[in-house]
Write a protein that holds these residues in place. Sequence first.
Motif, PDB file in Angstrom:
ATOM      1  N   ALA A  32       0.838  -1.212   0.000  1.00  0.00           N
ATOM      2  CA  ALA A  32       0.000   0.000   0.000  1.00  0.00           C
ATOM      3  C   ALA A  32       0.868   1.256   0.000  1.00  0.00           C
ATOM      4  N   GLY A  33       0.756   2.034  -1.100  1.00  0.00           N
ATOM      5  CA  GLY A  33       1.623   3.204  -1.243  1.00  0.00           C
ATOM      6  C   GLY A  33       2.997   2.740  -1.682  1.00  0.00           C
ATOM      7  N   CYS A  34       3.006   1.961  -2.786  1.00  0.00           N
ATOM      8  CA  CYS A  34       4.238   1.250  -3.195  1.00  0.00           C
ATOM      9  C   CYS A  34       5.274   2.155  -3.845  1.00  0.00           C
ATOM     10  N   GLY A  35       4.909   3.413  -4.135  1.00  0.00           N
ATOM     11  CA  GLY A  35       5.875   4.323  -4.759  1.00  0.00           C
ATOM     12  C   GLY A  35       6.317   3.808  -6.120  1.00  0.00           C
ATOM     13  N   THR A  36       7.616   3.611  -6.295  1.00  0.00           N
ATOM     14  CA  THR A  36       8.131   3.163  -7.600  1.00  0.00           C
ATOM     15  C   THR A  36       7.984   1.649  -7.786  1.00  0.00           C
ATOM     16  N   TYR A  77       6.620   3.163   4.961  1.00  0.00           N
ATOM     17  CA  TYR A  77       6.953   4.590   5.043  1.00  0.00           C
ATOM     18  C   TYR A  77       5.821   5.468   4.509  1.00  0.00           C
ATOM     19  N   PRO A  78       4.625   5.325   5.089  1.00  0.00           N
ATOM     20  CA  PRO A  78       3.517   6.191   4.671  1.00  0.00           C
ATOM     21  C   PRO A  78       3.855   7.656   4.957  1.00  0.00           C
ATOM     22  N   ARG A 100       5.824   0.271   8.422  1.00  0.00           N
ATOM     23  CA  ARG A 100       7.194   0.671   8.778  1.00  0.00           C
ATOM     24  C   ARG A 100       7.327   2.177   8.606  1.00  0.00           C
ATOM     25  N   CYS A 101       8.046   2.808   9.531  1.00  0.00           N
ATOM     26  CA  CYS A 101       8.265   4.250   9.418  1.00  0.00           C
ATOM     27  C   CYS A 101       9.526   4.634  10.194  1.00  0.00           C
ATOM     28  N   ASN A 102       9.907   5.879  10.048  1.00  0.00           N
ATOM     29  CA  ASN A 102      11.130   6.326  10.749  1.00  0.00           C
ATOM     30  C   ASN A 102      10.782   7.332  11.849  1.00  0.00           C
ATOM     31  N   TRP A 103       9.514   7.390  12.219  1.00  0.00           N
ATOM     32  CA  TRP A 103       9.073   8.380  13.195  1.00  0.00           C
ATOM     33  C   TRP A 103       8.356   7.663  14.356  1.00  0.00           C
ATOM     34  N   PRO A 104       8.951   7.643  15.557  1.00  0.00           N
ATOM     35  CA  PRO A 104       8.365   6.850  16.648  1.00  0.00           C
ATOM     36  C   PRO A 104       6.952   7.298  17.027  1.00  0.00           C
ATOM     37  N   VAL A 105       6.672   8.574  16.867  1.00  0.00           N
ATOM     38  CA  VAL A 105       5.318   9.067  17.213  1.00  0.00           C
ATOM     39  C   VAL A 105       4.280   8.378  16.321  1.00  0.00           C
ATOM     40  N   SER A 122      12.565  -1.093   0.299  1.00  0.00           N
ATOM     41  CA  SER A 122      12.008  -0.032  -0.559  1.00  0.00           C
ATOM     42  C   SER A 122      12.989   1.143  -0.615  1.00  0.00           C
ATOM     43  N   PRO A 123      12.792   2.051  -1.577  1.00  0.00           N
ATOM     44  CA  PRO A 123      13.695   3.212  -1.674  1.00  0.00           C
ATOM     45  C   PRO A 123      13.706   4.076  -0.412  1.00  0.00           C
TER      46      PRO A 123
END
Length: 169
Positions: free
Chosen positions: A9-13, A82-83, A115-120, A149-150
């Motif tokens: 979901a939200g696969c980008g490239t 990484y939404p 998955r994301c890079n923001w703990p909040v 992913s990129p």
Amino acid sequence: MDMPLIIDAGCGTGESTIRLASKYPDCLVIGADKSARRLKRQGLVDNIAGKDNYLFVRTDLVDLWRQLKAVGWTIRKQLLLYPNPWPRARHIKRRWHAHPVFADMISLAQETEMRCNWPVYADEFGRAVFLVTGQPARTELFSPDKPLSPFERKYQNSGHRLYRCRIKL
Ligand SMILES: C[S@@+](CC[C@H](N)C(=O)[O-])C[C@H]1O[C@@H](n2cnc3c(N)ncnc32)[C@H](O)[C@@H]1O
């Protein structure tokens, strides 16, 4: 459709979609994104492109989730890699876990991984999962051996901490 379904979901490239398709050869992997520009790299024609066991669809995810729900399809696994974080407080409703489609989105899939890079974001996501399912969602720091992913590659190369939240219904 006989093959179990995986949604990127939200696969980008679409790099992650192709990796997932080779990791799960018995599944159909749908990479969905609203950005024609990003999906163009996959040969998008009339909003759709595909090969072997994967397919790219240009669509708004809200429509995709609602339509899957309406036709009663189930998803074996879905990934939200990484939404967009929408970090400003006034944009909180744009984060997936504050969107009205969230409960449907979670209930559609046997497994969801964000998955994301923001703990909040990761923390809020996990709490929202608990609110809609009653099940605690596992949120953890992780370090992939090979980026999927990129955006994962970009954040890992920049030394960011990466978080994931996994739910099994
Ligand atoms: C930050 S990028 C991450 C791309 C990719 N998953 C990665 O990890 O490299 C977020 C992606 O989500 C897509 N997106 C955001 N909102 C969307 C929506 N409502 N429907 C479909 N795609 C959406 C954007 O077009 C963008 O490609």
